[in-house]
Motif scaffolding. Sequence first.
Motif, PDB file in Angstrom:
ATOM      1  N   GLY A  56       0.877  -1.122  -0.253  1.00 42.54           N
ATOM      2  CA  GLY A  56       0.009   0.148   0.083  1.00 42.54           C
ATOM      3  C   GLY A  56       1.019   1.287  -0.024  1.00 42.54           C
ATOM      4  N   ARG A  76       0.043   0.807   4.095  1.00 38.35           N
ATOM      5  CA  ARG A  76      -1.024   0.002   4.874  1.00 38.35           C
ATOM      6  C   ARG A  76      -0.440  -0.813   5.935  1.00 38.35           C
ATOM      7  NH1 ARG A  76      -2.935  -2.219   0.608  1.00 38.35           N
ATOM      8  NH2 ARG A  76      -2.052  -4.099   0.635  1.00 38.35           N
ATOM      9  N   VAL A 101      -4.033   2.648   7.279  1.00 40.99           N
ATOM     10  CA  VAL A 101      -3.196   3.332   6.488  1.00 40.99           C
ATOM     11  C   VAL A 101      -2.237   4.031   7.785  1.00 40.99           C
ATOM     12  CG1 VAL A 101      -4.559   5.512   6.060  1.00 40.99           C
ATOM     13  CG2 VAL A 101      -2.378   5.111   4.722  1.00 40.99           C
ATOM     14  N   ARG A 129      -7.541   6.051  -0.468  1.00 43.88           N
ATOM     15  CA  ARG A 129      -7.295   4.991   0.353  1.00 43.88           C
ATOM     16  C   ARG A 129      -8.823   4.502   0.732  1.00 43.88           C
ATOM     17  NH1 ARG A 129      -1.703   3.850   0.623  1.00 43.88           N
ATOM     18  NH2 ARG A 129      -2.586   2.483   1.779  1.00 43.88           N
ATOM     19  N   GLU A 131      -8.650   2.212   3.424  1.00 40.21           N
ATOM     20  CA  GLU A 131      -8.655   1.861   4.849  1.00 40.21           C
ATOM     21  C   GLU A 131      -9.560   2.675   5.603  1.00 40.21           C
ATOM     22  OE1 GLU A 131      -4.918   0.894   3.078  1.00 40.21           O
ATOM     23  OE2 GLU A 131      -5.894   2.922   3.155  1.00 40.21           O
TER      24      GLU A 131
END
Length: 179
Positions: A56, A76, A101, A129, A131
Amino acid sequence: MTTAPAIELRTFTDLGPARGDLLDVYAEVRAPLLHLPNYAVTAFGERLDRHSGEPGFVAILAYAGDQPIGYAYANRIEHGDRYWQRTTPAPSDVYTAQPAVALKEIGVRPAWRGTGTARRIHDALLLARDEKFVTLMVNPAAGDGKVHALYRKWGYEDIGHSQPSPASPLLTVMIRPVG
């Protein structure tokens, strides 16, 4: 706060093309601390190289013309990641049960501070993102506490402390929802 001058934000998922510019900006942003082992450009470069190989990874660099003026990068982290293992007290499963993240670094050249550039970089980094939460670590002494206060203003809250390496100061771990 003044309006940010015209800048271009560039996104990198491959560190190669951005590494030199990122190191240049870092060296100016952290100039007063470069004599400390954990803040040396070489130590930062090693962390950057390691982080860029993790899942990530994304970096956002801000440019005014061809001049890099700021950056942020993140990757990530999963449940059980060393990031969470080093956080005390142990963070709630609310934050760690799913990927998050981790904002590893953010910095803006001194001449561009107070222009909203850091917030623009931060928000651009989080925009794509998926997350649920974003976490970061901050030295509570940075900027005589102003950096910590700024993150609180951006919606982050303290959840613990971490000392990622023996050369690192004790950092405050903060978190907020991505959106």
